[in-house]
Design a protein around this motif. Structure first.
Motif, PDB file in Angstrom:
ATOM      1  N   TYR A 152     -16.429  30.710  48.414  1.00  0.00           N
ATOM      2  CA  TYR A 152     -15.958  32.083  48.928  1.00  0.00           C
ATOM      3  C   TYR A 152     -15.904  33.128  47.815  1.00  0.00           C
ATOM      4  O   TYR A 152     -15.983  34.141  48.196  1.00  0.00           O
ATOM      5  CB  TYR A 152     -14.378  31.677  49.385  1.00  0.00           C
ATOM      6  N   THR A 169      -8.828  30.885  50.081  1.00  0.00           N
ATOM      7  CA  THR A 169      -9.186  30.522  51.446  1.00  0.00           C
ATOM      8  C   THR A 169      -7.886  29.877  51.976  1.00  0.00           C
ATOM      9  O   THR A 169      -6.969  29.415  51.505  1.00  0.00           O
ATOM     10  CB  THR A 169     -10.344  29.147  51.433  1.00  0.00           C
ATOM     11  N   TYR A 178     -12.265  43.670  53.098  1.00  0.00           N
ATOM     12  CA  TYR A 178     -13.482  44.204  53.556  1.00  0.00           C
ATOM     13  C   TYR A 178     -13.331  45.708  53.879  1.00  0.00           C
ATOM     14  O   TYR A 178     -14.252  46.230  54.566  1.00  0.00           O
ATOM     15  CB  TYR A 178     -13.580  43.273  55.008  1.00  0.00           C
ATOM     16  N   ASP A 179     -12.469  46.244  53.705  1.00  0.00           N
ATOM     17  CA  ASP A 179     -12.089  47.846  53.925  1.00  0.00           C
ATOM     18  C   ASP A 179     -13.096  48.481  52.908  1.00  0.00           C
ATOM     19  O   ASP A 179     -12.475  48.721  51.875  1.00  0.00           O
ATOM     20  CB  ASP A 179     -10.736  47.864  54.027  1.00  0.00           C
ATOM     21  N   VAL A 189      -4.393  34.733  54.650  1.00  0.00           N
ATOM     22  CA  VAL A 189      -5.795  35.351  54.617  1.00  0.00           C
ATOM     23  C   VAL A 189      -5.806  36.386  55.592  1.00  0.00           C
ATOM     24  O   VAL A 189      -6.826  37.314  55.336  1.00  0.00           O
ATOM     25  CB  VAL A 189      -6.373  33.978  55.318  1.00  0.00           C
ATOM     26  N   ALA A 190      -4.959  36.622  56.559  1.00  0.00           N
ATOM     27  CA  ALA A 190      -5.043  37.714  57.438  1.00  0.00           C
ATOM     28  C   ALA A 190      -4.808  38.975  56.630  1.00  0.00           C
ATOM     29  O   ALA A 190      -5.483  39.900  57.126  1.00  0.00           O
ATOM     30  CB  ALA A 190      -3.906  37.325  58.632  1.00  0.00           C
ATOM     31  N   ARG A 191      -3.729  38.929  55.966  1.00  0.00           N
ATOM     32  CA  ARG A 191      -3.416  40.207  55.010  1.00  0.00           C
ATOM     33  C   ARG A 191      -4.516  40.582  54.042  1.00  0.00           C
ATOM     34  O   ARG A 191      -4.744  41.882  53.904  1.00  0.00           O
ATOM     35  CB  ARG A 191      -2.166  39.985  54.326  1.00  0.00           C
ATOM     36  N   SER A 192      -5.276  39.403  53.749  1.00  0.00           N
ATOM     37  CA  SER A 192      -6.465  39.890  52.539  1.00  0.00           C
ATOM     38  C   SER A 192      -7.684  40.346  53.310  1.00  0.00           C
ATOM     39  O   SER A 192      -8.695  40.531  52.783  1.00  0.00           O
ATOM     40  CB  SER A 192      -6.670  38.486  52.052  1.00  0.00           C
ATOM     41  N   GLU A 193      -7.548  40.298  54.713  1.00  0.00           N
ATOM     42  CA  GLU A 193      -8.817  41.039  55.356  1.00  0.00           C
ATOM     43  C   GLU A 193      -9.147  42.419  54.776  1.00  0.00           C
ATOM     44  O   GLU A 193     -10.132  43.056  55.006  1.00  0.00           O
ATOM     45  CB  GLU A 193      -8.662  41.011  56.773  1.00  0.00           C
ATOM     46  N   ILE A 194      -8.006  42.841  54.336  1.00  0.00           N
ATOM     47  CA  ILE A 194      -8.357  44.152  53.920  1.00  0.00           C
ATOM     48  C   ILE A 194      -9.244  44.367  52.698  1.00  0.00           C
ATOM     49  O   ILE A 194      -9.808  45.667  52.573  1.00  0.00           O
ATOM     50  CB  ILE A 194      -6.659  44.876  53.040  1.00  0.00           C
TER      51      ILE A 194
END
Length: 286
Positions: free
Chosen positions: A200, A133, A169-170, A162-167
């Motif tokens: 989380y 987080t 959800y792919d 955190v932004a790069r970790s959005e991957i």
């Protein structure tokens, strides 16, 4: 970051550097030049030529250019510079990497994330960066900045992480994460930060493309605790030690880490048993 030394990876780096030095020596001899003649053509002291050719000093890009031009081998410059830079990328000291900013360090791995379809992560000391987080990441990165005595842009770096970790959800990609149970109790941030972090983890476990395993403290060890590492597809392994980030691409070494991950995974619990351990850790936060 982790807390062990990795001589095998350092050996790989040295092998690449020795190969560059050997090639430079071959170029000099093919040109019919003595070591002293080469040094004179480059405007160097003779000892510099010797240190480079014997792999005691890493040549800069300009050193390689000067060497090849002195030998009439300009066509070999691009490949030699690429090989030398590859060795540098295999072993990067954290303090040097982070001196350019923690956020830049986070952003630098985005291309690697984007081209990876199957990521396997083992962490023995912190929550994997992929599932941190913002609060946890800020606390952790702040401690790193303090330890390394570099500029603290932890908040911006945490947002980037955190932004790069959005991957994650792919759904086209697969992620297998393993952590030691103690990681659930190592506190970075206050109780609220840790509570949000553990919650989380529970949320991430519901994703169909994510496998999260926890190795219980009571597990019979078939594999000892290791430094944290990430396997990107079956191509590259990133190993994090206290002082450096090492990137391993030699197939034999990649296979070693694949075997280790398999053994660690066999010791881990998944699903409801893993969730129970996370809930138990949550219960200690009050």
């Amino acid at each position: 970051m982790a807390y062990s030394h990795h001589p095998e990876a350092l050996d790989s780096v040295e092998e690449v550097r020795r190969a560059v030095a050997t090639q430079l020596g071959t170029i000099r001899r093919d040109a019919g030049l003595t070591g002293l003649e080469l040094a004179e053509r480059c405007g160097w002291h003779a000892s510099k030529r010797s240190r480079i050719e014997n792999a005691r000093t890493r040549p800069s890009d300009e050193d390689i250019r000067a060497w090849c031009r002195a030998c009439g081998a300009d066509e070999q410059i691009p490949d030699l510079i690429a090989s030398s830079r590859h060795a540098d990328s295999m072993y990067r000291e954290w303090k040097l990497v982070h001196s350019r900013g923690l956020k830049k360090a986070q952003d630098s791995v985005v291309p690697l994330y984007l081209r990876t379809e199957h990521m396997r992560v083992y962490c023995s000391n912190v929550i994997p960066g992929l599932v941190q987080t913002a609060g946890y990441a800020t606390a952790l990165l702040s401690s790193i900045a303090s330890f390394e005595n570099v500029a603290n842009d932890a908040e911006e770096a945490a947002i980037a992480r955190v932004a790069r970790s959005e991957i994650i959800y792919d759904a086209r990609r697969r992620f297998a994460l393993l952590i030691e149970e103690d990681v659930l109790y190592f506190r970075f941030g206050d109780a609220d930060v840790m509570s949000r972090q553990l919650a989380y983890l529970l949320s991430v476990m519901t994703l169909p493309n994510v496998s999260l395993g926890v190795i219980p403290r009571t597990a019979v060890r078939e594999m000892w605790t290791l430094e944290g590492f990430v396997i990107y597809d079956n191509i590259q392994v990133q190993v994090e030690t206290l002082s450096a980030d090492m990137n391993i691409k030699r197939p034999g070494e990649v296979t070693v880490y694949q075997r280790a991950f398999s053994k660690l995974s066999q010791m881990a619990v998944h699903g409801s048993a893993a969730r129970a351990l996370i809930h138990e850790a949550l219960g200690t936060l009050g």
